[in-house]
Design a protein around this motif. Structure first.
Motif, PDB file in Angstrom:
ATOM      1  N   GLY A   1      26.491 -17.054  -8.218  1.00  0.00           N
ATOM      2  CA  GLY A   1      27.463 -17.758  -8.897  1.00  0.00           C
ATOM      3  C   GLY A   1      28.958 -17.448  -8.895  1.00  0.00           C
ATOM      4  N   THR A   2      29.810 -18.372  -9.133  1.00  0.00           N
ATOM      5  CA  THR A   2      31.432 -17.702  -9.133  1.00  0.00           C
ATOM      6  C   THR A   2      31.939 -18.632 -10.612  1.00  0.00           C
ATOM      7  OG1 THR A   2      33.365 -18.001  -7.935  1.00  0.00           O
ATOM      8  CG2 THR A   2      32.230 -19.915  -7.970  1.00  0.00           C
ATOM      9  N   ALA A   3      33.170 -17.942 -10.889  1.00  0.00           N
ATOM     10  CA  ALA A   3      33.851 -18.395 -12.076  1.00  0.00           C
ATOM     11  C   ALA A   3      35.095 -18.124 -11.847  1.00  0.00           C
ATOM     12  CB  ALA A   3      33.393 -17.575 -13.247  1.00  0.00           C
ATOM     13  N   LYS A   4      36.338 -18.730 -12.378  1.00  0.00           N
ATOM     14  CA  LYS A   4      37.669 -18.398 -12.513  1.00  0.00           C
ATOM     15  C   LYS A   4      38.314 -18.571 -13.660  1.00  0.00           C
ATOM     16  CE  LYS A   4      38.117 -19.922  -7.525  1.00  0.00           C
ATOM     17  NZ  LYS A   4      38.903 -20.686  -6.328  1.00  0.00           N
ATOM     18  N   ALA A   5      39.449 -17.774 -14.000  1.00  0.00           N
ATOM     19  CA  ALA A   5      40.113 -18.025 -15.081  1.00  0.00           C
ATOM     20  C   ALA A   5      41.683 -17.446 -14.777  1.00  0.00           C
ATOM     21  CB  ALA A   5      39.766 -17.384 -16.181  1.00  0.00           C
ATOM     22  N   THR A   6      42.677 -18.205 -15.331  1.00  0.00           N
ATOM     23  CA  THR A   6      44.043 -17.516 -15.173  1.00  0.00           C
ATOM     24  C   THR A   6      44.216 -16.317 -16.055  1.00  0.00           C
ATOM     25  OG1 THR A   6      44.896 -18.619 -16.922  1.00  0.00           O
ATOM     26  CG2 THR A   6      45.041 -19.736 -14.970  1.00  0.00           C
ATOM     27  N   VAL A   7      44.948 -15.293 -15.923  1.00  0.00           N
ATOM     28  CA  VAL A   7      45.181 -14.048 -16.694  1.00  0.00           C
ATOM     29  C   VAL A   7      45.659 -14.577 -17.860  1.00  0.00           C
ATOM     30  CG1 VAL A   7      46.861 -12.235 -16.923  1.00  0.00           C
ATOM     31  CG2 VAL A   7      46.003 -12.649 -14.681  1.00  0.00           C
TER      32      VAL A   7
ATOM     33  N   SER B   1      39.995 -14.407 -27.599  1.00  0.00           N
ATOM     34  CA  SER B   1      39.808 -13.331 -28.774  1.00  0.00           C
ATOM     35  C   SER B   1      39.588 -11.944 -28.235  1.00  0.00           C
ATOM     36  CB  SER B   1      38.396 -13.870 -29.633  1.00  0.00           C
ATOM     37  OG  SER B   1      38.229 -12.752 -30.633  1.00  0.00           O
ATOM     38  N   GLY B   2      40.393 -11.089 -28.537  1.00  0.00           N
ATOM     39  CA  GLY B   2      40.400  -9.666 -27.938  1.00  0.00           C
ATOM     40  C   GLY B   2      40.701  -9.756 -26.610  1.00  0.00           C
ATOM     41  N   LYS B   3      41.550 -10.663 -26.127  1.00  0.00           N
ATOM     42  CA  LYS B   3      41.683 -10.427 -24.576  1.00  0.00           C
ATOM     43  C   LYS B   3      40.502 -10.367 -23.657  1.00  0.00           C
ATOM     44  CE  LYS B   3      44.362  -6.658 -25.448  1.00  0.00           C
ATOM     45  NZ  LYS B   3      45.028  -5.589 -25.234  1.00  0.00           N
ATOM     46  N   THR B   4      39.496 -10.893 -24.293  1.00  0.00           N
ATOM     47  CA  THR B   4      38.019 -10.921 -23.759  1.00  0.00           C
ATOM     48  C   THR B   4      37.406 -12.263 -23.588  1.00  0.00           C
ATOM     49  OG1 THR B   4      37.612  -8.638 -24.445  1.00  0.00           O
ATOM     50  CG2 THR B   4      35.947  -9.954 -23.594  1.00  0.00           C
TER      51      THR B   4
ATOM     52  N   THR C   1      31.252 -11.280 -18.573  1.00  0.00           N
ATOM     53  CA  THR C   1      32.531 -11.350 -19.604  1.00  0.00           C
ATOM     54  C   THR C   1      33.611 -10.303 -18.948  1.00  0.00           C
ATOM     55  OG1 THR C   1      31.200 -11.492 -21.583  1.00  0.00           O
ATOM     56  CG2 THR C   1      33.249 -10.298 -21.851  1.00  0.00           C
ATOM     57  N   LEU C   2      35.024 -10.864 -18.910  1.00  0.00           N
ATOM     58  CA  LEU C   2      35.985  -9.980 -18.337  1.00  0.00           C
ATOM     59  C   LEU C   2      36.932  -9.799 -19.521  1.00  0.00           C
ATOM     60  CD1 LEU C   2      36.646 -11.864 -15.073  1.00  0.00           C
ATOM     61  CD2 LEU C   2      35.160 -10.059 -15.336  1.00  0.00           C
ATOM     62  N   ARG C   3      37.598  -8.690 -19.265  1.00  0.00           N
ATOM     63  CA  ARG C   3      38.952  -8.320 -20.239  1.00  0.00           C
ATOM     64  C   ARG C   3      40.126  -8.202 -19.334  1.00  0.00           C
ATOM     65  NH1 ARG C   3      39.872  -5.683 -25.331  1.00  0.00           N
ATOM     66  NH2 ARG C   3      41.751  -4.435 -25.111  1.00  0.00           N
ATOM     67  N   CYS C   4      41.149  -8.197 -20.042  1.00  0.00           N
ATOM     68  CA  CYS C   4      42.383  -8.027 -19.512  1.00  0.00           C
ATOM     69  C   CYS C   4      43.737  -7.492 -20.263  1.00  0.00           C
ATOM     70  CB  CYS C   4      43.115  -9.404 -18.883  1.00  0.00           C
ATOM     71  SG  CYS C   4      44.650  -9.506 -18.022  1.00  0.00           S
ATOM     72  N   ASP C   5      43.927  -6.320 -19.633  1.00  0.00           N
ATOM     73  CA  ASP C   5      44.683  -5.532 -20.468  1.00  0.00           C
ATOM     74  C   ASP C   5      46.140  -5.576 -19.499  1.00  0.00           C
ATOM     75  OD1 ASP C   5      43.499  -4.055 -23.067  1.00  0.00           O
ATOM     76  OD2 ASP C   5      42.049  -3.885 -21.399  1.00  0.00           O
ATOM     77  N   ILE C   6      47.367  -5.614 -20.233  1.00  0.00           N
ATOM     78  CA  ILE C   6      48.595  -5.474 -19.539  1.00  0.00           C
ATOM     79  C   ILE C   6      49.238  -4.231 -19.604  1.00  0.00           C
ATOM     80  CG2 ILE C   6      50.732  -6.657 -19.305  1.00  0.00           C
ATOM     81  CD1 ILE C   6      48.404  -8.432 -18.497  1.00  0.00           C
ATOM     82  N   CYS C   7      49.881  -3.847 -18.532  1.00  0.00           N
ATOM     83  CA  CYS C   7      50.697  -2.789 -18.377  1.00  0.00           C
ATOM     84  C   CYS C   7      51.907  -2.814 -17.619  1.00  0.00           C
ATOM     85  CB  CYS C   7      50.359  -1.582 -17.720  1.00  0.00           C
ATOM     86  SG  CYS C   7      48.534  -0.975 -18.119  1.00  0.00           S
ATOM     87  N   ASN C   8      53.011  -2.286 -18.480  1.00  0.00           N
ATOM     88  CA  ASN C   8      54.426  -2.736 -17.625  1.00  0.00           C
ATOM     89  C   ASN C   8      54.796  -1.857 -16.552  1.00  0.00           C
ATOM     90  OD1 ASN C   8      54.877  -4.717 -19.792  1.00  0.00           O
ATOM     91  ND2 ASN C   8      55.973  -3.358 -21.050  1.00  0.00           N
ATOM     92  N   LEU C   9      55.394  -2.475 -15.637  1.00  0.00           N
ATOM     93  CA  LEU C   9      56.107  -1.771 -14.787  1.00  0.00           C
ATOM     94  C   LEU C   9      57.590  -1.192 -15.333  1.00  0.00           C
ATOM     95  CD1 LEU C   9      55.303  -3.545 -11.315  1.00  0.00           C
ATOM     96  CD2 LEU C   9      54.381  -1.107 -11.997  1.00  0.00           C
ATOM     97  N   THR C  10      58.002   0.129 -14.894  1.00  0.00           N
ATOM     98  CA  THR C  10      59.261   0.640 -15.546  1.00  0.00           C
ATOM     99  C   THR C  10      60.037   1.514 -14.542  1.00  0.00           C
ATOM    100  OG1 THR C  10      60.029   1.741 -17.291  1.00  0.00           O
ATOM    101  CG2 THR C  10      57.818   2.261 -16.567  1.00  0.00           C
TER     102      THR C  10
END
Length: 605
Positions: free
Chosen positions: A245-251, A258-261, A279-288
């Protein structure tokens, strides 16, 4: 192109090119708040052409054509910097946020033995070309002011999305009559935008696999799609892996969860549920450009972790040493470690100064964990055809010591005035603890000038560097929700088939909302010309009233492909203005109405 085409299509060329009269449709426009002299808006682009394209190959023995092109996707437009005189903006940058959907309807290919391979190959070639030019982080540029410096308006990727494949559930044992039942050995393929996909490890003999494995991807926009495919690994050369199967979601959708999950339901062919979830989780890191500590610790970092980003911008070359402009076929080759990038080739043409070619292109090289060799030099080689006209090198250590870790120059390549204008920037990664931290905009500013000024330096624009500023639309807002329901339909027709057999349609709808990649399939109402759905409701995040609801209505078939009966589009705002309920007339190929209606409702939470 020639080398990757099937043998039958060597020498492929156009014999007729008519794109038809159907205009491109633009809707679902979202305008972001004005900030720091930059205007940004996003919109959906849809084109279903009535083209007449004819091609020939194999010395004229093979002829085929394209009778229609279906292109759809969501685009981002950035206008910067704004000013108070005409033209009101220096330049417009634009790109597809995700790889667009492209379908070509071929004619005359039945006589070609490699029909299936040709179809897929041609479409993949076009997709790859689009991705390399006009899918984020790559952008096309239109200069309103021909003299503006691309290095000042260049917009690099802003963040890194760390996608974690957490766990799955609901996988089923495959039962076999003649062999042992198969408990799946599950692995995932994850991709963001057009970047290389990540394959998780394989969890053997599990109906509820647990991975907790992460992969970093460059992030330019929160509407970029995370694509997930799940497979059952099988052993043996003749036993291919089984698609689960397949699944899609935007960031943005994952960050709003809830919980970025977010638990994603896996869908199989024709958008049918597989009853399995990942279940996927997304964490964001800045470029600096303020700290390179992440690059200094590269040796101890995972190979799936981005420790930094190298951004190379090539703007133009000056005074090519050629006797005639007709001899020009110049481009720049950028070499960094095992990575190699090429600008477009500039030749003589009306309105083009081929002896002072403008390239205006940017390349991005993620620096990932464990790659100690990624601290080597960056070479820029100016080519004309197969001949090198000159080259220059930027040392990695020089970037680490430069102001804002950026070197932006117009460098002489040889005597006689030949020079190359470029900038090279090095960015580190700043770990983030909060999902709603401001997304940085890496803004182009003026650096200090070099002590050794040449006449070319004085004529060229002052060199830019990168400076970090918070963006206006970067944080994920707390938005409303809207419940969309499919209620009923009318106007469907009974179709007579062979032997006077009547086909009463089995109707279902595929529903899409806004920029979300998810496709919601309703239940199928069998043998009905007036279908009624009960409790067919889905809830979506409502960011603005212009979000588009798209319906594709089908007649389900037991054999073969389901028949598309028609499509309809409207906005949430229009439905709410009609009291929360609205009948939508289906259209065929985006044209006139066909007398079939679907009633929908929208209710804000």
């Amino acid at each position: 192109f020639k080398d990757i085409m099937p043998k039958a299509l060597q020498g492929l060329h156009f014999t007729e090119l008519d794109l038809g009269s159907v205009p491109i449709r633009l809707d679902n426009v979202v305008v972001h708040p004005l900030k720091d002299g930059m205007l940004q808006f996003d919109l959906d682009v849809t084109w279903k052409s009535d083209s007449n394209i004819k091609l020939s190959a194999g010395g004229g023995y093979i002829k085929f054509g394209v009778k229609s092109i279906h292109l759809s996707g969501r685009m981002i437009f950035t206008l910067r910097p704004l000013r108070d005189e005409i033209p009101i903006v220096d330049a417009i940058q634009y790109a597809f946020i995700n790889p667009p959907t492209l379908e070509l309807d071929f004619t005359g290919l039945a006589s070609v033995a490699e029909f299936s391979a040709i179809d897929k190959t041609i479409q993949k070639i076009i997709q790859d070309i689009l991705a390399s030019m006009i899918v984020l982080p790559n952008r096309m540029l239109f200069k309103m002011d021909p003299n503006c410096d691309y290095r000042k308006i260049y917009q690099p990727p802003q963040q890194i999305a760390r996608i974690t494949c957490c766990n799955g559930r609901g996988f089923a044992i495959q039962q076999h009559r003649l062999k042992k039942d198969d408990i799946p050995d599950v692995y995932c393929l994850i991709q963001l935008g057009d970047e290389e996909e990540f394959r998780s490890s394989t969890i053997k003999n599990s109906l509820s696999p647990v991975w907790n494995e992460s992969k970093d991807f460059l992030l330019s926009d929160n509407d970029q799609i995370v694509s997930l495919e799940v497979w059952d690994e099988d052993k043996g050369a003749l036993n291919s892996d089984d698609y689960l199967g397949t699944a899609k979601a935007t960031v943005g959708e994952i960050l709003l969860s809830s919980g970025k999950t977010m638990e994603l339901e896996l869908m199989q062919q024709q958008n049918k549920s597989s009853d399995a979830y990942v279940t996927l989780r997304c964490d964001i890191c800045n470029l600096t450009n303020q700290s390179l500590s992440s690059i200094e610790n590269i040796a101890s970092s995972s190979k799936n972790k981005i420790c930094g980003l190298l951004a190379v911008v090539v703007t133009q070359a000056m005074h090519l040493p050629l006797l005639k402009k007709e001899e020009a076929a110049s481009f720049v080759k950028v070499v960094y470690g095992k990575s190699e990038f090429l600008t477009g080739v500039v030749t003589d043409a009306p309105g083009i100064d081929a002896l002072n070619p403008v390239f205006d292109i940017a390349f991005h090289v993620p620096i990932v964990g464990g790659e100690l060799d990624k601290k080597g030099p960056i070479k820029l080689i100016l080519m004309n055809g197969e001949k090198s006209l000159g080259e220059t090198t930027v040392q990695f250590d020089a970037l680490t010591m430069a102001s804002n870790h950026t070197i932006a120059e117009t460098r002489p390549l040889q005597s006689g005035g030949l020079a190359l204008e470029f900038s090279v920037s090095l960015l580190g990664v700043e770990e983030q603890q909060q999902a709603d931290d401001n997304m940085p905009v890496l803004q182009m500013t003026q650096p200090s000038t070099s002590q050794n000024k040449t006449e070319l330096d004085q004529k060229a624009p002052s060199s830019p560097s990168l400076q970090e500023e918070p963006a206006a639309n970067s944080s994920i807002p707390q938005t409303e929700q809207v419940r969309v329901s499919i209620l009923s339909g009318n106007g469907f027709q009974i179709v007579k088939k062979r032997f006077n057999k009547k086909d009463i349609p089995d109707v279902y709808c595929l529903v899409e909302f806004g920029s979300s990649p998810k496709v919601w399939r309703t239940s199928t109402i069998k043998d009905s010309i007036n279908p009624v759905w009960k409790n067919e409701t889905n809830t979506y995040t409502l960011s603005n009233m212009n979000q588009v609801i798209t319906l594709d209505v089908y007649d389900a078939n037991k054999r073969g492909k389901d028949d598309l009966l028609g499509s309809a589009r409207t906005t949430v705002g229009k439905v709410l203005l009609h009291g929360g309920k609205m009948k939508l007339e289906l259209q065929e190929n985006g044209g006139q109405g066909i007398g079939i209606f679907i009633e929908i409702s929208c209710n804000k939470n």
